[in-house]
Scaffold this motif. Structure first.
Motif, short mmCIF file in Angstrom:
data_model
loop_
_atom_site.label_atom_id
_atom_site.label_comp_id
_atom_site.label_asym_id
_atom_site.label_seq_id
_atom_site.Cartn_x
_atom_site.Cartn_y
_atom_site.Cartn_z
N SER A 174 -4.57 9.87 -8.99
CA SER A 174 -3.43 10.27 -9.82
C SER A 174 -2.23 10.69 -8.98
N GLU A 175 -2.48 11.05 -7.72
CA GLU A 175 -1.42 11.44 -6.79
C GLU A 175 -0.99 10.27 -5.90
N ASN A 176 -1.48 9.06 -6.24
CA ASN A 176 -1.14 7.83 -5.51
C ASN A 176 -1.58 7.85 -4.04
N VAL A 177 -2.69 8.50 -3.79
CA VAL A 177 -3.26 8.51 -2.45
C VAL A 177 -3.97 7.18 -2.24
N PRO A 178 -3.75 6.53 -1.11
CA PRO A 178 -4.41 5.25 -0.84
C PRO A 178 -5.93 5.36 -0.86
N GLU A 179 -6.57 4.28 -1.30
CA GLU A 179 -8.03 4.25 -1.45
C GLU A 179 -8.77 4.53 -0.15
N MET A 182 0.84 -1.19 0.00
CA MET A 182 0.00 0.00 0.00
C MET A 182 0.88 1.25 0.00
N GLN A 183 0.50 2.22 -0.79
CA GLN A 183 1.22 3.49 -0.84
C GLN A 183 1.09 4.21 0.50
N GLN A 184 2.13 4.90 0.88
CA GLN A 184 2.11 5.70 2.09
C GLN A 184 2.07 7.18 1.71
N ILE A 185 1.46 7.96 2.56
CA ILE A 185 1.40 9.40 2.35
C ILE A 185 1.59 10.05 3.72
N ASN A 186 2.26 11.18 3.73
CA ASN A 186 2.46 11.89 5.00
C ASN A 186 1.85 13.28 4.92
N LEU A 187 1.92 14.01 6.02
CA LEU A 187 1.31 15.34 6.07
C LEU A 187 1.92 16.30 5.05
N ALA A 188 3.23 16.24 4.88
CA ALA A 188 3.88 17.14 3.93
C ALA A 188 3.39 16.88 2.50
N THR A 189 3.28 15.61 2.14
CA THR A 189 2.79 15.27 0.81
C THR A 189 1.34 15.70 0.64
N ALA A 190 0.53 15.46 1.65
CA ALA A 190 -0.88 15.87 1.59
C ALA A 190 -0.99 17.38 1.46
N GLY A 191 -0.16 18.12 2.18
CA GLY A 191 -0.16 19.58 2.06
C GLY A 191 0.24 20.04 0.67
N TYR A 201 -3.17 10.26 10.17
CA TYR A 201 -4.15 9.83 9.17
C TYR A 201 -5.34 10.79 9.14
N TRP A 202 -5.89 11.11 10.31
CA TRP A 202 -7.02 12.03 10.39
C TRP A 202 -6.65 13.38 9.79
N ARG A 203 -5.46 13.87 10.13
CA ARG A 203 -5.03 15.19 9.63
C ARG A 203 -4.84 15.17 8.11
N ILE A 204 -4.32 14.08 7.58
CA ILE A 204 -4.15 13.95 6.12
C ILE A 204 -5.51 14.01 5.44
N VAL A 205 -6.48 13.28 5.98
CA VAL A 205 -7.83 13.31 5.42
C VAL A 205 -8.36 14.75 5.40
#
Length: 189
Positions: free
Chosen positions: A76-81, A1-10, A47-51
């Protein structure tokens, strides 16, 4: 599963949103969800903050397809489902979002998305222009005035409180406290 962090989400938030209001809203909702995560799901606060950061990714570019266009944008940004489903669940019943809020975080997002706008608009009417001295009674007064911040759906806020089985006053009070906690961070974002 792809990972995403706060910086990427921002970065994703800012890639698809150029208006400062939309960026500030994403940051606010992220901070508010972080506040509630600390109480309800502390191990998943990021996770909550990324959402929260990603929930309106599509709104500026595709307001007519809000919570639908975001599916492909976030993919398209590879954000997990699971993050996509959680982020876009706040549009359930208002847009064509296929995701219904199921988990407490999704229900809180549904409830506070509109509420943060109403609280912020109320705060801006005060001399301090801050949530730091904002009281529940002030927000409740503005809540009753349907012309004030007319774009903030009182029906959705009320339904959100009902989905959570929380009294409306509790939802508003806790959201004010959450916004106080993240206000400085949001203003400096």
């Amino acid at each position: 599963m792809q990972q995403i962090n706060l910086a990427t989400a921002g970065s994703i938030l800012r890639k698809y949103n150029k208006e400062s209001y939309h960026i500030r809203h994403g940051e606010t909702v992220s901070g508010v969800l972080g506040y509630f995560a600390a109480k309800h799901d502390p191990q998943r606060e990021e996770y909550w903050r990324i959402v929260g950061l990603l929930h309106d990714t599509d709104f500026e570019l595709h307001p007519e397809a809000h919570c639908v266009a975001g599916i492909e944008i976030l993919r398209s940004e590879n954000v997990p489902e699971d993050i996509i489903a959680s982020a876009l669940s706040h549009g359930w019943g208002m847009t064509q979002s296929p995701y219904e809020p199921q988990h407490i975080m999704e229900k809180i997002l549904y409830a506070v998305d509109e509420l943060t706008g109403l609280i912020w608009a109320t705060a801006l009417m005060r001399p301090s222009k801050s949530t730091r001295d904002l009281e529940l009674s002030s927000v409740k007064k503005k809540f009753k005035d349907k012309k004030f911040a007319a774009g903030c759906s009182r029906e959705v806020i009320t339904q959100g409180a009902e989905k959570l089985n929380w009294p409306l006053d509790e939802l508003i009070s806790e959201t004010i406290l959450a916004m106080r906690e993240c206000e400085e961070e949001v203003q400096n974002a």
